[in-house]
Design a protein around this motif. Structure first.
Motif, PDB file in Angstrom:
ATOM      1  N   TRP A  80      -2.946  -5.026  -3.954  1.00 13.81           N
ATOM      2  CA  TRP A  80      -3.737  -5.209  -2.866  1.00 13.81           C
ATOM      3  C   TRP A  80      -4.885  -6.159  -2.717  1.00 13.81           C
ATOM      4  N   SER A 169       0.871  -0.984   4.830  1.00  7.78           N
ATOM      5  CA  SER A 169       0.251  -0.534   3.547  1.00  7.78           C
ATOM      6  C   SER A 169      -0.530  -1.872   3.051  1.00  7.78           C
ATOM      7  N   VAL A 231       4.838  -1.702  -0.218  1.00  5.62           N
ATOM      8  CA  VAL A 231       3.899  -1.115  -0.541  1.00  5.62           C
ATOM      9  C   VAL A 231       2.626  -1.090  -1.450  1.00  5.62           C
ATOM     10  N   ALA A 235      -0.670   2.705  -4.192  1.00  4.04           N
ATOM     11  CA  ALA A 235      -0.182   4.081  -3.360  1.00  4.04           C
ATOM     12  C   ALA A 235       1.339   4.376  -3.817  1.00  4.04           C
ATOM     13  N   TYR A 281      -6.506   3.620   2.197  1.00  5.84           N
ATOM     14  CA  TYR A 281      -5.515   2.644   2.630  1.00  5.84           C
ATOM     15  C   TYR A 281      -4.320   3.584   2.986  1.00  5.84           C
ATOM     16  N   ARG A 282      -3.581   2.906   3.471  1.00  2.00           N
ATOM     17  CA  ARG A 282      -1.978   3.504   4.030  1.00  2.00           C
ATOM     18  C   ARG A 282      -0.916   3.528   2.627  1.00  2.00           C
ATOM     19  N   VAL A 283      -0.057   4.400   2.780  1.00  4.08           N
ATOM     20  CA  VAL A 283       1.018   4.372   1.577  1.00  4.08           C
ATOM     21  C   VAL A 283       2.138   3.818   2.604  1.00  4.08           C
ATOM     22  N   ASP A 284       2.111   4.216   3.948  1.00  8.15           N
ATOM     23  CA  ASP A 284       3.332   3.932   5.087  1.00  8.15           C
ATOM     24  C   ASP A 284       2.643   4.310   6.525  1.00  8.15           C
TER      25      ASP A 284
END
Length: 475
Positions: A80, A169, A231, A235, A281-284
Motif C-alpha cells: 500500500w 483495495s 489486494v 488485507a 482500508y478496503r479488502v475489496d
C-alpha cells in the motif's frame, strides 16, 4: 485449475502457483530481491523499471520449470501507499515512493481537512505524509512534466496487461478514497491538488484483465488467464491468516509490521466507528480492514545483523533463549520513523538502560520486544470497537523465523490466546482467496487449521529456529 499469485513487496517480488483451494504447490515459487534505496533524510524508494524486470524474471523462471500450466486466474497482493509520477507515455519520471519514505511534508500555509474527524471516518486516513493528499503536491513540486500518478502495482500491471485500473483495495491505501461510496473523495482529491485525469481509473467489482499480446507470446500458458484486482498486502495477509471477522486479529511481521482486524462492510453500508489512532482500508467491495502499522519489523533484525555482528545459527538461538521477553533492554524500535498517524521522522529509534555488559543480542531482543509492546497497545485500541477480546494469529516471514519473537509476542499480548501461522506466503494465499470470492472460507482454508499454539508467556522461551539472515519478508 491453478492460480498464479504475485506478491509485490518491499524487499522482494515473488510469484508462486497455488491449487484451487489456494494451497501452494511444492517448488512452484520464484523470488527476486528488491533494492530499496534508503537514506538518512527519510528516502525510501524503488526503481520501477528494475522492479518490473524482477517480476518478469520470476514469470520466466516459473514458465521454464513448467509451473504455469493450467493457470486460469492470477491474483496479486501489493504494498500500500506507493506512488510514482508518470509522463504522457506512462513512463516513470522518478523513483517509486514507498511507505517507508518520510520526506513528503504538508505544504506551508495550506489548511487541512475542514473536519479532520469526519475526513478520517470517510477515508480511514489522515492528512499525512504517507498518503497521496500530501505526496502528490510534494512530488509535483519536484517533478516536471507529470501527466498522471500511479501506485507501483498499477505501473507494473499497466505494462503487462491490456488495462490496469486501480482496485478499491489499493485506492484505499492512497487516503483519497471514500470507503463507503468507493469513489474518490472530493475533499481529499482537492488537498492532493489532483487534476482531471491524474488519478487512476477505479476498477469495477469483478474486474478482469488480460496479458498484452507481446507478453502473451512470451508466456503462452498465461494467454487465457484472467487477472484479478490487486489486494493491499495487509488485507491479503489477514485473509491468508484466516482472520476475517472481528473475533480474530492478525499480527504480521515481515519487513515492517502491523496489527489488523477485518469486518464485513459491503459498499454503501454505514462504516463502523473508527478510533482516532487507527487507519481503515478496503479488502475489496465487501470487507474493510482496520488496524495500525509500524515501519519496523524484520528490518530490525536486518539492521542488527548488519551493524552489531550478531552470532549466527544455533549460537544466536541459544543467546536469545537465555533472555526473558519482559526483562530485556528498553528500546524504541522506530528506526524508520512513524507510520500514520504518527509523525516522528526516520531516525527516531532509542535504546535505554545500556551498560558495559550490554551485548548485540541484548540490543536485538530489546528492539524486538519494543515492537511487541507497541502492537499490544494498539491491539487494545482495536479491541475497543468490538464486543470482546480477540484471539491473535501471528504470521509473516520474520516472526515465523524467530521462536523467541513469537514467545515475546505471546507475553506482550497475554492473556489473549496467541497462535502462529507458519506458512510464509500468507499474503499471496489471501490474495488468491479474495480472487476466488472465498473470503468467508478463509478461516478454514487459510488459517486456523494450519496454526499452532504459541508458547505460554509463563513458559521457558522455546528453542526452535530463531532470527536468521533471511528473516525479512515482503511487508
Amino acid at each position: 485449475m491453478n492460480i498464479l499469485a504475485l506478491d509485490l513487496g518491499t524487499s522482494s517480488v515473488r510469484g508462486l502457483v497455488l491449487d484451487a483451494d489456494a494451497d501452494p504447490l511444492p517448488g512452484a515459487l520464484a523470488r527476486r530481491k528488491v533494492h530499496l534505496t534508503v537514506a538518512e533524510d527519510g528516502t525510501g524508494t524503488l526503481d520501477a523499471a528494475a522492479y518490473l524486470a524482477g517480476l518478469t524474471e520470476c514469470l520466466d523462471e516459473l514458465a521454464a520449470a513448467g509451473h504455469l500450466r493450467d493457470i486460469r486466474l492470477v491474483a496479486t497482493c501489493a504494498q500500500w501507499h506507493s506512488v510514482v509520477p508518470l509522463d504522457r507515455a506512462g513512463d516513470p519520471l522518478g523513483p517509486v515512493l514507498t511507505w517507508l519514505d518520510t520526506r513528503p511534508a504538508v505544504p506551508a500555509g495550506v489548511g487541512g481537512p475542514a473536519d479532520p474527524a469526519d475526513f478520517h471516518g470517510r477515508t480511514g486516513a489522515w492528512w499525512h505524509r504517507c498518503y497521496w493528499s500530501v505526496r502528490l503536491p510534494w512530488l509535483r513540486d519536484r517533478t516536471a512534466g507529470v501527466a498522471r500518478f500511479a501506485g507501483l502495482v498499477e505501473y507494473v500491471l499497466g505494462q503487462l496487461l491490456d488495462s490496469a485500473p486501480m482496485s478499491v483495495s489499493m485506492a484505499s491505501g492512497t487516503g483519497l478514497l471514500d470507503l463507503r461510496r468507493l469513489a474518490w473523495d472530493a475533499e481529499a482529491v482537492a488537498l492532493a491538488g489532483a487534476r482531471p485525469g491524474e488519478l487512476p481509473e477505479l476498477a469495477p467489482m469483478d474486474w478482469r484483465g488480460r496479458l498484452r499480446t507481446g507478453f502473451a507470446r512470451r508466456w503462452p500458458q498465461l494467454a487465457g488467464a484472467e487477472w484479478t484486482a490487486p489486494v493491499g498486502d495487509g488485507a491479503a495477509s489477514n485473509v491468508g491468516s484466516g482472520c476475517v471477522d472481528p473475533r480474530r486479529a492478525a499480527v504480521t511481521v515481515g519487513t515492517s509490521a502491523a496489527v489488523r482486524l477485518v469486518q464485513r462492510v459491503p459498499a454503501g453500508t454505514a462504516l463502523p466507528a473508527l478510533p482516532g489512532a487507527l487507519w481503515r482500508y478496503r479488502v475489496d467491495h465487501e470487507y474493510v480492514v482496520t488496524g495500525a502499522a509500524y515501519s519496523s519489523g524484520g528490518n530490525l533484525f536486518a539492521w542488527a545483523n548488519r551493524t552489531l555482528r550478531l552470532p549466527e545459527g544455533s549460537e544466536l538461538d541459544a543467546a536469545l533463549d537465555r533472555l526473558a521477553p519482559d526483562g530485556v533492554l528498553g528500546a524504541n524500535p522506530r528506526l524508520g520513523g512513524d507510520r500514520p498517524p504518527g509523525s516522528a521522522p526516520a531516525g527516531s529509534g532509542e535504546l535505554r538502560g545500556l551498560s558495559f555488559s550490554t551485548g548485540p543480542v541484548d540490543i536485538l531482543a530489546g528492539l524486538m520486544a519494543g515492537l511487541c509492546r507497541m502492537v499490544a497497545d494498539d491491539l487494545a485500541v482495536l479491541e475497543s470497537g468490538v464486543d470482546a477480546p480477540v484471539e491473535v494469529v501471528l504470521g509473516g516471514g520474520a516472526v515465523t523465523a524467530s521462536a523467541w519473537w513469537r514467545t515475546a509476542f505471546a507475553a506482550a499480548l497475554a492473556p489473549r490466546r496467541v497462535r502462529h501461522r507458519a506458512e510464509r506466503e500468507i499474503g499471496a494465499t489471501g490474495a488468491a482467496l479474495v480472487a476466488l470470492g472465498r473470503v468467508p472460507e478463509a478461516e478454514r482454508l487459510g488459517g486456523t487449521g494450519r496454526t499452532e499454539e504459541d508458547p505460554s508467556p509463563t513458559s521457558a522461551v522455546g528453542s526452535g529456529t530463531s532470527a536468521r539472515s533471511d528473516a525479512p519478508s515482503t511487508r
